[in-house]
Write a protein that holds these residues in place. Structure first.
Motif, PDB file in Angstrom:
ATOM      1  N   ARG A   1       1.302   4.204  -3.010  1.00  9.10           N
ATOM      2  CA  ARG A   1       1.240   5.660  -2.852  1.00  9.10           C
ATOM      3  C   ARG A   1       2.459   6.327  -3.461  1.00  9.10           C
ATOM      4  NH1 ARG A   1      -0.403   6.768   3.318  1.00  9.10           N
ATOM      5  NH2 ARG A   1      -1.500   8.602   2.576  1.00  9.10           N
TER       6      ARG A   1
ATOM      7  N   TYR B   1      -1.335  -5.457  -5.150  1.00 13.15           N
ATOM      8  CA  TYR B   1      -1.821  -4.108  -4.887  1.00 13.15           C
ATOM      9  C   TYR B   1      -0.988  -3.038  -5.554  1.00 13.15           C
ATOM     10  CZ  TYR B   1      -4.617  -6.710  -1.672  1.00 13.15           C
ATOM     11  OH  TYR B   1      -5.488  -7.619  -1.154  1.00 13.15           O
TER      12      TYR B   1
ATOM     13  N   VAL C   1       0.835  -1.203   0.000  1.00 13.08           N
ATOM     14  CA  VAL C   1       0.000   0.000   0.000  1.00 13.08           C
ATOM     15  C   VAL C   1       0.867   1.250   0.000  1.00 13.08           C
ATOM     16  CG1 VAL C   1      -1.700   1.275   1.337  1.00 13.08           C
ATOM     17  CG2 VAL C   1      -1.945  -1.173   1.045  1.00 13.08           C
TER      18      VAL C   1
ATOM     19  N   PHE D   1      -4.749  -0.926  -6.399  1.00 14.12           N
ATOM     20  CA  PHE D   1      -5.198  -0.511  -5.077  1.00 14.12           C
ATOM     21  C   PHE D   1      -6.287   0.535  -5.268  1.00 14.12           C
ATOM     22  CE2 PHE D   1      -4.875   2.431  -1.456  1.00 14.12           C
ATOM     23  CZ  PHE D   1      -5.242   1.545  -0.468  1.00 14.12           C
ATOM     24  N   MET D   2      -7.390   0.404  -4.537  1.00 13.42           N
ATOM     25  CA  MET D   2      -8.501   1.344  -4.718  1.00 13.42           C
ATOM     26  C   MET D   2      -8.294   2.533  -3.813  1.00 13.42           C
ATOM     27  SD  MET D   2     -12.008  -0.469  -5.482  1.00 13.42           S
ATOM     28  CE  MET D   2     -12.506   1.010  -6.277  1.00 13.42           C
ATOM     29  N   ARG D   3      -8.230   3.710  -4.395  1.00 12.65           N
ATOM     30  CA  ARG D   3      -7.984   4.885  -3.583  1.00 12.65           C
ATOM     31  C   ARG D   3      -9.284   5.583  -3.192  1.00 12.65           C
ATOM     32  NH1 ARG D   3      -3.323   8.352  -5.784  1.00 12.65           N
ATOM     33  NH2 ARG D   3      -4.948   9.542  -6.800  1.00 12.65           N
ATOM     34  N   SER D   4     -10.296   5.450  -4.013  1.00 13.77           N
ATOM     35  CA  SER D   4     -11.590   5.937  -3.558  1.00 13.77           C
ATOM     36  C   SER D   4     -12.636   5.048  -4.214  1.00 13.77           C
ATOM     37  CB  SER D   4     -11.773   7.411  -3.913  1.00 13.77           C
ATOM     38  OG  SER D   4     -12.208   7.525  -5.237  1.00 13.77           O
TER      39      SER D   4
END
Lengths: 139, 1072
Positions: B621, B647, B617, B703-706
């Protein structure tokens, strides 16, 4: 004086439940923030997971407190939730996983809503007990 | 003569059938056809010379159906139907009207709609059941002729008839342009291949208890298994399946329909229906962005929806038990070079987007107000057109320059993103190799493989002279290397500096600069390092294991700039951060082969600790993606490492039982492909849909950020994503549903770009449309992904049951719909001996059975024995990137004979030789169905393409000449090895021999077989292993488990499966 103690006892119970209620409502607000894109899943998980151990602890404390206060019935009423928490902890499902948040968000939200409902019911019950204790103390 | 005019009084019936109105518009001017009615009904195959050329195999599974109807249908030698006109009888009326073809002699000469349904519905006529449209025909007929039940049912029975011969009856059909657009790379005979007819599957007979053994060759099964639905096994069909996966004709048709709607929905047409009048304001934004001739829809390889018509309401959607979603491969390699995605630069105007929903401008946007504003086709909002982009409109409301602008003519387009789309300057392609140098890696030869594969791929790294590289090695400590630039050190002291960090619990960077350098400047220094690496560690005794620490070191190094981390390891994480727990290290149950396929495996497929997930994660980013190359000889907890790639959008390559001689080629090929394929750096992806539809449940590596934003630090042409669409509380009030997939990324050249794919399909309120225009390839892919995800959280049995239930429920819905239609016109007929399937989904039972039998959901002992926990974990990670061709092959393998190629079916063909046209460059032989009795004949060599593996099965009595040819025509290196090894030939050796590039000029069977394999491999992931299995080998159990039509120990055969499904459908129907 014994009755005053009783009132104090209920005040403690009352305040603890209020704390639990607060934690739940706060978590729910965080979730709705997430769904509105005001919060990213990483922050959400940090905040929600930060509150999970305090919540478990406070609730166990509350149940024990009721138990030792001799209020068997309400204590037993709280037991299922304690069992549920313990089960989640043992299965290692208690912490929110930031990679799966969106998958489980609806489910977790539902779970928090139900828990909030439970705390509201107990809150009212304790309020009743508290008022009764006060009335007995006065009379 | 206009069809619509003749039907005015019954027009209310058409309210929800806009599509057919549009067709009517096409038909109307074509008076010639209408007058041609009688001729075309009589002998349609004579009218159509192309159709009778016999290129196409006869539609298979419908023939016994015909036997059951009171129709006399004969076949000519080509397999094309001739209809022997029989007088309509009452028994004909009693038959279900959608059961196959019936005599059509009933229509009166003055019935225009007859030719209409027959001749001008090439696409729509393939629907599997009468929907409202056929009601509508019946209504029309009712008006023209006095109601006569027998005629009506017969008439409509014709409607879903054999179809598609009409292409040259209406040569100028507006579909043609788009049809040819989508299929232009197919050979001409393929374009005319008839859609296999919709209809009913004969009730499976009682299951065969004893299948002919594999030794007996050529035993044919009972005749009824011949007619069960199967994928097209003709050479062309197999080739298309390998290249593009399953795609139904109806789906292509619905794409065309969407484009037709787009161009044809003038207000006068829509105003006909009451519904349309209500929605008139909404409809007005169905755009006319470009003219039809130049329109290029999104190619199916980029984005494919699982339905061809979209359900209009949540309640309606909930009745459809199959997934409604899309499979997206945003950076797929287009099949031909002319299909490359055009790049658009808006210059000063900036990218044109809707101001409210931020959707990008596309071919569905409509310009109003003289071209000064445009209406977003997703939310209906009016946005201003920047003055730089302004262009006046012509009379029809189209922009004058619409046909020249790719964003208004193409479904797929790349926009050049200006600086508002950057948070920092576009990053250069950065590769950091993290190499395991422990004794485990050295002893199995992995280190040698790693180093030489890196050396060989240095020339292929993306980014020209911007590329940056770095190397970290690790055993039980971490080693950093400072590389020196050639220009700074002209004296030639280019030896790299090495720094060792032995504190693996708290890693830091010992060399602040020089670890990550420009490739073009430090190439020499890097090569010196690579040359030395091997000799430096040949005698190492270090047990290694600081995998987690090495990953965090690499993270520290890449933190500021992002990039690609390529972790090459062959040891387990045993030291430092991210070390495995004690129980995982000891192995215990994990190592036992019995664990796979039981419900216990779930807990072991979970990562052992959360370190790698957390790091992943963080990496995501920082725009780092992590590829894992795991070459190992023992169990090594791939499940724990997987999150790193999952991810961050990385690649996972797992080579079990690593031996350098066996896996050398694969390793080099894979790494070269991994670093050189089209890659999007620091990307984010979002899919926007028509209002009131949301994307939900994305599946893939990201990876789902929103809620709907996927971060893809790295995505490339092999990555595929699945998504499901969810209708929110409101109905869709527009005519068309549109979905736009947008990936904002940095291209390897350093340009920030947005890749857009926009697809649109009509919205329907008719259940039959959902079935009739479904897309079985995408649907199977989505079901497979969902199951693979579900099985990690639920028991096997639960998932299997849910899957079977959804199939049964779907069939029940379909039959209920069918019997309602039927009861309007005739007494309810018992459907007891038939299983009705909608035409595009007729393969779904077979595929669902394939999923049930796949190692993902199967507890078969034979599968379990050949799979360890790591293999299972690898399979799960592969499902995340399955494209449709892979998933199609995975659920029903593509099987082609390699030798002998000149069997009766393929006589005189050019099998294995280069062919200029068609989806594959090589002419494929006729496919075989996945059943041991049909495939495993002892004189054959058969190729079984499972998507993730290529299996080659050698019969025991294959002519030795084939093997000799195979050995003789290999290149020197391998041939010499064989001579050294002695006379016996090992499967590994043969696998390598097959992998050798075919030499030009040879036409022997061996080189033809090799050409076949090479062409199929080119459509598969780069590391797809070739495995050779001899008849009688223990691994044959795995081959038998791939024969999805056969019965295995715990699983029913295809026939038995169908009959059990049919029983369940029956009991649900009688109960309801």
């Amino acid at each position: 004086m014994g009755l005053g103690l009783e009132v104090a006892y209920w005040i403690v119970v009352f305040v603890t439940t209020a704390i639990l209620l607060f934690i739940d409502i706060y978590s729910l607000i965080l979730f709705s923030d997430l769904l509105l894109d005001h919060l990213n899943p990483i922050e959400l998980c940090e905040k929600v997971n930060f509150l999970i151990y305090p919540e478990f602890g406070v609730h166990v404390f509350l149940t024990l407190f009721l138990f030792f206060g001799g209020h068997w019935f309400v204590a037993v009423f709280n037991l299922p939730l304690v069992a549920f928490h313990v089960r989640k902890y043992l299965r290692n499902e208690h912490l929110l996983d930031n990679t799966r948040v969106f998958r489980v968000a609806a489910q977790v939200q539902r779970y928090y809503e139900l828990k909030m409902g439970f705390f509201l019911v107990t809150f009212v019950t304790y309020l009743y007990c508290f008022i009764r204790a006060m009335l007995t103390a006065k009379s | 003569m206009s069809y619509r005019q003749s039907n005015q009084p019954v027009d209310s019936n058409q309210a929800s059938n806009q599509n057919f109105n549009n067709f009517a518009r096409y038909v109307a001017p074509n008076a010639k056809v209408a007058s041609n009615v009688q001729a075309s009904t009589g002998s349609e195959n004579k009218l159509d010379p192309r159709f009778s050329q016999g290129h196409v195999p006869s539609p298979t599974f419908s023939s016994s159906t015909e036997g059951s109807t009171p129709t006399r249908v004969t076949r000519d030698s080509m397999g094309v139907r001739n209809y022997v006109t029989a007088p309509p009888t009452n028994s004909g009326a009693a038959s279900p009207m959608w059961r196959g073809p019936s005599p059509e002699a009933v229509t009166a000469p003055n019935q225009p709609n007859w030719s209409f349904s027959k001749g001008n519905y090439p696409r729509f006529a393939t629907q599997g059941m009468p929907d409202e449209s056929s009601t509508f025909h019946n209504a029309a007929a009712q008006q023209a002729v006095p109601p006569d039940l027998s005629r009506l049912s017969l008439h409509s029975a014709q409607y879903p008839g054999p179809t598609l011969p009409s292409r040259n009856v209406v040569p100028n059909s507006p579909f043609e342009s788009l049809a040819s657009e989508t299929q232009r790379h197919y050979p001409p005979e393929a374009r005319q291949s008839p859609v296999t007819r919709p209809g009913l599957i004969p009730r499976p007979a009682m299951p065969h208890t004893n299948y002919p053994s594999t030794a007996q060759s050529g035993v044919s099964l009972a005749s009824d298994t011949q007619q069960l639905p199967r994928p097209d096994l003709s050479p062309f069909g197999v080739a298309r399946r390998i290249k593009e996966g399953d795609i139904s004709e109806n789906y292509l048709a619905s794409l065309q329909n969407a484009s037709n709607m787009r161009n044809q929905s003038g207000s006068q047409n829509l105003a006909k229906s009451a519904e349309a009048t209500l929605n008139a304001s909404m409809n007005s934004f169905l755009p006319v962005a470009c003219s039809e001739q130049v329109f290029k829809p999104v190619l199916p390889c980029f984005m494919r929806l699982s339905v061809g018509m979209f359900p209009n309401a949540p309640s309606f959607r909930s009745k459809f038990p199959f997934p409604v979603g899309a499979v997206v491969q945003p950076l797929a390699e287009p099949p031909t070079s002319e299909d490359t995605v055009p790049v658009v630069n808006f210059g000063k105007a900036g990218i044109i987007r809707c101001r409210r929903c931020r959707a990008y401008i596309n071919y569905l946007s409509m310009f109003v107000d003289g071209g000064r504003k445009f209406r977003c086709n997703f939310c209906g909002f009016l946005s201003d057109v920047p003055s730089e982009y302004y262009c006046p409109l012509d009379n029809s409301g189209r922009r004058l320059d619409a046909n020249e602008r790719p964003e208004l003519t193409c479904g797929s387009v790349d926009f050049v993103a200006p600086s508002e789309y950057m948070v920092r300057p576009p990053m250069p392609p950065t590769y950091l190799f993290v190499i395991d140098v422990s004794s485990a890696a050295v002893s199995c030869g992995a280190l040698n493989g790693f180093v030489s594969s890196i050396r060989q791929s240095l020339d292929f790294l993306l980014g020209d002279d911007r590329t940056r590289v770095g190397i970290i090695t690790f055993d039980s400590t971490i080693h950093f290397y400072g590389l020196k630039s050639s220009s700074d050190n002209p004296s030639g002291k280019l030896d790299p500096i090495m720094a060792v960090v032995s504190d693996v619990d708290d890693v830091f960077l010992p060399i602040p600069h020089g670890c990550l350098v420009k490739l073009c400047e430090c190439r020499e220094s890097l090569e010196i390092l690579l040359d030395r690496l091997e000799s430096m560690f040949t005698t190492t005794k270090d047990s290694g294991g600081a995998v987690g620490s090495a990953v965090s070191a690499a993270y520290l190094l890449l933190q500021t700039c992002g990039g690609r981390l390529i972790l090459m390891t062959s040891s387990k994480p045993t030291r430092g951060v991210g070390a495995l727990s004690k129980s995982a290290l000891e192995g215990g149950e994990r190592n036992s082969p019995g664990i796979v396929g039981t419900d216990k495996e779930r807990q072991y497929l979970e990562p052992d600790n959360t370190f790698y997930k957390k790091t992943a994660v963080n990496m995501s980013r920082a725009q780092i993606s992590c590829d894992i190359i795991l070459c190992t000889s023992t169990h090594s907890e791939l499940a724990t490492l997987t999150p790193l790639a999952k991810y961050t959008g990385g690649e996972i390559l797992y080579l079990p039982k690593f031996e350098l001689s066996k896996d050398y080629v694969v390793l080099i090929r894979s790494l070269r492909r991994m670093v050189s394929r089209e890659t999007a750096w620091e990307g984010v992806m979002r899919i926007r849909c028509t209002r009131s539809v949301k994307c939900h449940g994305f599946l893939g590596r990201f990876f789902m950020r929103s809620t709907d934003l996927l971060t893809l630090p790295n995505t490339d042409s092999d990555k595929t994503y699945g998504v499901e669409f969810v209708l929110e509380d409101n109905d869709i009030r527009t005519e068309a549903f549109a979905a736009q997939c947008a990936v904002l990324y940095t291209a390897s050249g350093g340009e920030r770009r947005v890749r857009i794919h926009t697809v649109a399909i009509p919205v329907t309120r008719n259940m039959a449309d959902l079935f009739g225009f479904a897309e079985v390839g995408a649907m199977t892919n989505l079901i497979l992904r969902t199951c693979a995800d579900a099985v990690l959280n639920k028991n096997f049995e639960t998932v299997r049951k849910e899957l079977t239930d959804s199939l049964v429920q779907g069939l029940v819905r379909y039959q209920q719909g069918g019997s309602q239609m039927q009861s309007q016109y005739s007494a309810a007929t018992s459907l007891s001996n038939q299983l009705a399937l909608p035409e595009p989904l007729r393969l779904l039972p077979l595929y669902i059975q394939g999923i049930l039998k796949s190692p993902l959901l199967c507890r078969e002992a034979s599968v379990a024995a050949s799979m360890l926990l790591d293999d299972k974990s690898f399979l799960h990670s592969l499902v995340d990137i399955f494209s449709i061709p892979l998933s199609s092959a995975f659920v029903y393998p593509n099987i082609v004979p390699l030798f002998p190629l000149d069997e009766e079916t393929n006589a005189n063909s050019q099998v294995g030789l280069i062919s200029s046209s068609g989806p594959l460059s090589v002419q494929l032989p006729e496919g075989l169905r996945a059943s041991a009795a049909h495939v495993l004949h002892s004189h054959r060599v058969v190729l079984i393409d499972e998507g993730v593996n290529l299996w080659i099965w050698f019969g025991s009595s294959v002519k030795p000449s084939f093997v000799q040819e195979l050995v003789m025509e290999t290149n020197e290196e391998i041939a010499s090895e064989h001579n050294g090894a002695g006379a016996s030939i090992s499967p590994q050796y043969l696998a390598r021999a097959f992998r050798c590039a075919p030499k030009p000029g040879y036409t022997s069977s061996a080189s033809r077989a090799r050409a076949l394999i090479a062409s199929i491999l080119s459509c598969r992931l780069p590391w797809t292993p070739i495995r050779v299995v001899f008849q009688g080998d223990p691994l044959e159990a795995r081959i038998l488990s791939l024969m999805v039509e056969d019965r295995t120990v715990n699983q029913p055969s295809y026939t038995e499966f169908l009959s059990s499904i049919q029983r369940q459908v029956q009991s649900r129907l009688t109960n309801s």
